[in-house]
Design a protein around this motif. Structure first.
Motif, PDB file in Angstrom:
ATOM      1  N   UNK A   1     -13.613   8.653  83.285  1.00 54.02           N
ATOM      2  CA  UNK A   1     -15.011   9.417  83.052  1.00 54.02           C
ATOM      3  C   UNK A   1     -14.624  10.931  83.794  1.00 54.02           C
ATOM      4  N   UNK A   2     -14.149  10.675  84.932  1.00 53.53           N
ATOM      5  CA  UNK A   2     -13.667  11.985  85.798  1.00 53.53           C
ATOM      6  C   UNK A   2     -12.807  13.017  84.895  1.00 53.53           C
ATOM      7  N   UNK A   3     -11.767  12.289  84.331  1.00 52.84           N
ATOM      8  CA  UNK A   3     -10.890  13.080  83.660  1.00 52.84           C
ATOM      9  C   UNK A   3     -11.704  13.583  82.104  1.00 52.84           C
ATOM     10  N   UNK A   4     -12.396  12.921  81.576  1.00 51.55           N
ATOM     11  CA  UNK A   4     -13.050  13.477  80.414  1.00 51.55           C
ATOM     12  C   UNK A   4     -14.246  14.701  80.859  1.00 51.55           C
ATOM     13  N   UNK A   5     -14.843  14.586  81.941  1.00 50.44           N
ATOM     14  CA  UNK A   5     -15.648  15.490  82.668  1.00 50.44           C
ATOM     15  C   UNK A   5     -14.920  16.819  82.750  1.00 50.44           C
ATOM     16  N   UNK A   6     -13.896  16.613  83.481  1.00 48.75           N
ATOM     17  CA  UNK A   6     -13.057  17.632  84.050  1.00 48.75           C
ATOM     18  C   UNK A   6     -12.553  18.322  82.851  1.00 48.75           C
ATOM     19  N   UNK A   7     -12.176  17.609  81.586  1.00 47.36           N
ATOM     20  CA  UNK A   7     -11.718  18.291  80.409  1.00 47.36           C
ATOM     21  C   UNK A   7     -12.847  18.896  79.414  1.00 47.36           C
ATOM     22  N   UNK A   8     -14.258  19.017  79.953  1.00 44.19           N
ATOM     23  CA  UNK A   8     -15.217  19.220  79.341  1.00 44.19           C
ATOM     24  C   UNK A   8     -15.769  18.578  78.406  1.00 44.19           C
ATOM     25  N   UNK A   9     -15.779  17.059  78.423  1.00 46.87           N
ATOM     26  CA  UNK A   9     -16.527  16.162  77.712  1.00 46.87           C
ATOM     27  C   UNK A   9     -17.466  15.440  78.491  1.00 46.87           C
ATOM     28  N   UNK A  10     -18.843  15.616  77.995  1.00 44.87           N
ATOM     29  CA  UNK A  10     -19.816  15.015  78.975  1.00 44.87           C
ATOM     30  C   UNK A  10     -20.111  13.384  78.822  1.00 44.87           C
ATOM     31  N   UNK A  11     -19.973  12.763  79.986  1.00 43.70           N
ATOM     32  CA  UNK A  11     -20.470  11.401  79.807  1.00 43.70           C
ATOM     33  C   UNK A  11     -21.850  11.028  80.033  1.00 43.70           C
ATOM     34  N   UNK A  12     -22.682  12.021  79.959  1.00 46.01           N
ATOM     35  CA  UNK A  12     -24.283  11.769  80.093  1.00 46.01           C
ATOM     36  C   UNK A  12     -24.637  12.021  81.518  1.00 46.01           C
ATOM     37  N   UNK A  13     -25.922  12.004  81.762  1.00 47.73           N
ATOM     38  CA  UNK A  13     -26.803  12.331  83.056  1.00 47.73           C
ATOM     39  C   UNK A  13     -26.164  11.633  84.078  1.00 47.73           C
ATOM     40  N   UNK A  14     -25.694  10.322  83.994  1.00 52.55           N
ATOM     41  CA  UNK A  14     -25.382   9.407  85.022  1.00 52.55           C
ATOM     42  C   UNK A  14     -23.781   9.776  85.374  1.00 52.55           C
ATOM     43  N   UNK A  15     -23.048  10.793  84.722  1.00 53.54           N
ATOM     44  CA  UNK A  15     -21.642  11.246  84.892  1.00 53.54           C
ATOM     45  C   UNK A  15     -20.677  10.182  85.196  1.00 53.54           C
ATOM     46  N   UNK A  16     -19.728  10.266  86.267  1.00 51.65           N
ATOM     47  CA  UNK A  16     -18.760   9.220  86.409  1.00 51.65           C
ATOM     48  C   UNK A  16     -19.390   8.022  87.435  1.00 51.65           C
ATOM     49  N   UNK A  17     -20.213   7.424  86.608  1.00 53.12           N
ATOM     50  CA  UNK A  17     -20.787   6.095  87.323  1.00 53.12           C
ATOM     51  C   UNK A  17     -19.830   4.841  87.236  1.00 53.12           C
TER      52      UNK A  17
END
Length: 305
Positions: free
Chosen positions: A253-269
């Motif tokens: 999840x952290x890598x997806x978010x860092x690369x611009x792909x949202x994992x939703x409001x809960x983020x890297x949970x």
């Protein structure tokens, strides 16, 4: 190398005088929690930069969602260049258990690492020994202990030895530090042949060790940031999809978010739910992979880039 760390308690600093007094490094408080920004951050940064001092930033960690705190910290220092590792300042437990405090640090650190930032922990000798567990002891340490020639901690890259120092150019007291060259970003000495140390790979190695994945010899990975034979052996074993829940899912999840792909409001949970599944499929499509939502070796290799 001599250094100081400052916050809003040190207004009107004459950084030229500070540098002329022998100081080489200045750490500036940037943020605290999820709302506080040092009101002098920009002016202190500009002054230190103009004087030619090496600069670092630190965040005072509270008991909020550590990912939100990490995002807040990065948003505030965006556009400011740092010569030193970003410091995670943790000094009190705030009613949390040792496990929770350590987990917060690890999550904060992993998020910064996943966005290609290097980190260290700032804390006191006693707190480090008695209030943090082994999960964070591999993070470089900047340790405080006053009135001693050296701290109790065996390994450290920074030593804050006084909170009441006097430096020309600063009115009042200031913290005094001694740093090794390891405080600087990308400070790993070159090896012949040159081996590239990748902090994204290092965070991945840490995550797979936490979930118990091992190489063909049955060994945990050495968390050295080198994508070599043993790391590739572990990558070959990975199969993640909807419903997975652990620290490797959080790294994904952290890598997806860092690369611009949202994992939703809960983020890297750490929960591989519907939002993460959608993010994975979008990522796979962009990287010309089969968009099946399964994080296997091919997807991991793309996330590591």
């Amino acid at each position: 190398m001599k250094g100081i760390d400052i916050s809003s308690y040190q207004p009107n600093v004459d950084f030229e005088k500070v540098k002329n007094s022998g100081i080489e490094i200045v750490y500036i408080k940037a943020t605290e929690g999820i709302t506080y920004t040092n009101p002098l951050l920009k002016s202190q940064y500009a002054g230190a930069k103009a004087a030619g001092l090496k600069i670092g930033f630190y965040h005072y960690l509270r008991a909020n969602d550590p990912i939100l705190e990490a995002k807040f910290f990065l948003s505030v220092i965006k556009g400011l260049s740092s010569d030193c590792k970003h410091a995670i300042d943790v000094e009190v437990s705030l009613g949390q258990t040792i496990t929770k405090t350590s987990s917060n640090i690890m999550q904060f650190a992993n998020y910064l690492i996943s966005t290609n930032n290097e980190v260290c922990i700032y804390t006191g000798d006693y707190f480090y020994a008695n209030n943090l567990n082994s999960s964070v002891k591999n993070i470089p340490l900047w340790v405080a202990h006053y009135g001693v020639a050296k701290p109790d901690a065996a390994n450290y890259i920074g030593f804050q030895y006084s909170e009441s120092g006097k430096i020309d150019g600063i009115n009042g007291s200031v913290d005094l530090d001694e740093f090794s060259s390891s405080i600087f970003v990308s400070s790993i000495p070159p090896i012949t042949p040159v081996i590239i140390i990748n902090i994204v790979v290092k965070a991945f190695q840490h995550a797979v060790n936490l979930v118990g994945l091992k190489d063909k010899n049955g060994d945990k990975l050495v968390e050295d940031g080198i994508k070599g034979t043993h790391t590739n052996e572990v990558i070959a074993k990975i199969f993640f999809t909807n419903g997975s829940h652990n620290e490797l899912a959080r790294w994904i999840q952290q890598r997806l978010i860092a690369l611009g792909f949202s994992c939703g409001k809960t983020g890297a949970d750490s929960y591989f739910g519907v939002n993460t599944l959608v993010a994975v499929k979008k990522f796979q499509t962009i990287r010309a992979l089969k968009p099946d939502g399964i994080v296997g070796p091919l997807t991991i290799n793309q996330l590591l880039k």
